[in-house]
Design a protein around this motif. Structure first.
Motif, PDB file in Angstrom:
ATOM      1  N   ASN A  70       0.824  -1.201   0.000  1.00  0.00           N
ATOM      2  CA  ASN A  70       0.000   0.000   0.000  1.00  0.00           C
ATOM      3  C   ASN A  70       0.865   1.260   0.000  1.00  0.00           C
ATOM      4  O   ASN A  70       0.996   1.952   0.996  1.00  0.00           O
ATOM      5  N   ARG A  71       1.457   1.505  -1.151  1.00  0.00           N
ATOM      6  CA  ARG A  71       2.335   2.670  -1.282  1.00  0.00           C
ATOM      7  C   ARG A  71       1.632   3.664  -2.202  1.00  0.00           C
ATOM      8  O   ARG A  71       1.296   3.322  -3.337  1.00  0.00           O
ATOM      9  N   ALA A  72       1.410   4.855  -1.734  1.00  0.00           N
ATOM     10  CA  ALA A  72       0.633   5.826  -2.514  1.00  0.00           C
ATOM     11  C   ALA A  72       1.277   6.072  -3.877  1.00  0.00           C
ATOM     12  O   ALA A  72       2.494   6.119  -4.004  1.00  0.00           O
ATOM     13  N   GLN A  75       2.129   1.453  -8.606  1.00  0.00           N
ATOM     14  CA  GLN A  75       1.421   0.328  -9.203  1.00  0.00           C
ATOM     15  C   GLN A  75       1.261  -0.795  -8.176  1.00  0.00           C
ATOM     16  O   GLN A  75       0.379  -1.629  -8.299  1.00  0.00           O
ATOM     17  N   HIS A  76       2.118  -0.804  -7.144  1.00  0.00           N
ATOM     18  CA  HIS A  76       2.016  -1.847  -6.136  1.00  0.00           C
ATOM     19  C   HIS A  76       0.665  -1.825  -5.455  1.00  0.00           C
ATOM     20  O   HIS A  76       0.154  -2.844  -5.016  1.00  0.00           O
ATOM     21  N   ARG A  77       0.056  -0.631  -5.358  1.00  0.00           N
ATOM     22  CA  ARG A  77      -1.249  -0.507  -4.698  1.00  0.00           C
ATOM     23  C   ARG A  77      -2.302  -1.329  -5.414  1.00  0.00           C
ATOM     24  O   ARG A  77      -3.295  -1.723  -4.837  1.00  0.00           O
ATOM     25  N   PHE A  82       5.722  -5.843  -9.386  1.00  0.00           N
ATOM     26  CA  PHE A  82       6.470  -6.904  -8.721  1.00  0.00           C
ATOM     27  C   PHE A  82       7.890  -6.409  -8.505  1.00  0.00           C
ATOM     28  O   PHE A  82       8.508  -5.889  -9.430  1.00  0.00           O
ATOM     29  N   ASP A  83       8.392  -6.540  -7.294  1.00  0.00           N
ATOM     30  CA  ASP A  83       9.788  -6.201  -7.010  1.00  0.00           C
ATOM     31  C   ASP A  83      10.582  -7.497  -6.905  1.00  0.00           C
ATOM     32  O   ASP A  83      10.375  -8.277  -5.979  1.00  0.00           O
ATOM     33  N   PHE A  84      11.468  -7.705  -7.852  1.00  0.00           N
ATOM     34  CA  PHE A  84      12.206  -8.965  -7.981  1.00  0.00           C
ATOM     35  C   PHE A  84      13.582  -8.795  -7.344  1.00  0.00           C
ATOM     36  O   PHE A  84      14.434  -8.106  -7.877  1.00  0.00           O
ATOM     37  N   ASP A 131      18.926  -2.951  -5.706  1.00  0.00           N
ATOM     38  CA  ASP A 131      18.756  -4.264  -5.080  1.00  0.00           C
ATOM     39  C   ASP A 131      17.481  -4.987  -5.513  1.00  0.00           C
ATOM     40  O   ASP A 131      17.093  -5.967  -4.915  1.00  0.00           O
ATOM     41  N   HIS A 132      16.818  -4.483  -6.549  1.00  0.00           N
ATOM     42  CA  HIS A 132      15.676  -5.218  -7.124  1.00  0.00           C
ATOM     43  C   HIS A 132      15.290  -4.629  -8.476  1.00  0.00           C
ATOM     44  O   HIS A 132      15.618  -3.494  -8.785  1.00  0.00           O
ATOM     45  N   TRP A 133      14.617  -5.485  -9.290  1.00  0.00           N
ATOM     46  CA  TRP A 133      13.943  -4.953 -10.478  1.00  0.00           C
ATOM     47  C   TRP A 133      12.525  -4.584 -10.066  1.00  0.00           C
ATOM     48  O   TRP A 133      11.826  -5.405  -9.465  1.00  0.00           O
ATOM     49  N   HIS A 134      12.086  -3.393 -10.398  1.00  0.00           N
ATOM     50  CA  HIS A 134      10.656  -3.083 -10.291  1.00  0.00           C
ATOM     51  C   HIS A 134      10.054  -3.344 -11.668  1.00  0.00           C
ATOM     52  O   HIS A 134      10.517  -2.783 -12.655  1.00  0.00           O
ATOM     53  N   ILE A 135       9.040  -4.196 -11.741  1.00  0.00           N
ATOM     54  CA  ILE A 135       8.414  -4.444 -13.042  1.00  0.00           C
ATOM     55  C   ILE A 135       6.917  -4.192 -12.956  1.00  0.00           C
ATOM     56  O   ILE A 135       6.261  -4.556 -11.975  1.00  0.00           O
TER      57      ILE A 135
END
Ligand SMILES: [Zn+2]
Length: 276
Positions: A70-72, A75-77, A82-84, A131-135
């Motif tokens: 739940n991040r304002a 897209q994660h909301r 996906f954070d890989f 430290d991650h891919w945001h896709i």
């Protein structure tokens, strides 16, 4: 939107490794994540393609920093990002934070991510993504010179994989165009605007990167694995073993043998020939 909760995709366990008990870099803990259904289908398709080409095959575990967070303004909301963090095979670990030493496997995997997701933020994008891919799929997969993230990927592959002299700055100029044209010629793709052959560029580059990774699994990497294992031993055992290994590693004969294996130009030529 329809949602689904999953702790496994295509038989790969999803783990969370961002806690004190399970820090980043470990396999973490199996966790259920909420996905929007269509986004989940894209992930399944993507992982299927990616790991069918990956020389290591399918990993046992993928660690993710989150799907539905739940991040304002994110897209994660919507459960559509996906954070890989990393992937764990029986005998190999790929952490996205290790881009600098593992860029062949990293860029191979990223090439396939980009065939399915329009947004992929990576190691060279900014500090947040070291430290991650945001896709996510908030834009299409087509190439655009105005997409900084796609430009950085293109320049990173030209520079790190294809050994072209290109500054990875996200800006499209004559240097990037010239390097792309030279590589496109080698790959049998149309020169000019990369948008014309983007999906093929991604596929071929993914396969070539995996091939480079495979041929680089040889002695230097294996030796580094041994050093890593020694690092985990109790001090008194570690010192004696490290000394013994060093006397082997830095022997002049070993040195020249390892140097003879590191002809990267030949390795690249062989990888292109095997794939194109
Ligand atoms: Zn993210």
């Amino acid at each position: 939107m329809a949602f689904t909760r999953k702790d496994r995709i295509n038989g790969i366990d999803l783990h969370y490794a961002r806690t004190l008990a399970h820090p980043y870099g470990t396999r973490g803990k199996k966790t259920k994540f909420s996905f929007e259904k269509n986004f989940c289908k894209s992930l399944e398709k993507c992982f299927k393609e990616m790991f069918s080409h990956c020389p290591l095959g399918k990993p046992e575990v993928i660690t993710t920093a989150g799907v539905f967070v739940n991040r304002a303004g994110s897209q994660h909301r919507h459960g559509t990002a996906f954070d890989f963090d990393g992937a764990f095979w029986g005998d190999y670990t790929m952490m996205t934070s290790n881009f600098m030493i593992d860029f062949e496997l990293y860029l191979g995997m990223e090439s396939f991510l980009r065939r399915h997701f329009g947004i992929v933020l990576n190691y060279v994008y900014n500090d947040q993504h070291k430290d991650h891919w945001h896709i996510d799929n908030s834009v299409g997969v087509a190439f655009s010179k105005n997409s900084r993230s796609k430009m950085l990927y293109l320049q990173a592959t030209l520079s790190y994989l294809y050994q072209e002299e290109v500054v990875v700055d996200g800006l499209y100029g004559p240097q990037t165009q010239g390097a792309f044209n030279r590589v496109a010629n080698k790959l049998g793709l149309r020169t000019g605007n990369p948008a014309n052959s983007w999906m093929d560029y991604l596929e071929l580059t993914g396969k070539i990167a995996f091939r480079l990774f495979e041929t680089n699994k040889a002695p230097v990497r294996l030796l580094n694995n041994v050093y890593e294992l020694i690092g985990d031993l109790p001090m008194e055992r570690r010192v004696a073993l490290a000394e013994a290994l060093n006397s082997f590693r830095y022997h002049p004969v070993t040195d020249s043998w390892l140097a003879s294996l590191e002809d990267n130009e030949d390795r690249l030529k062989a990888a292109i020939a095997a794939v194109v």
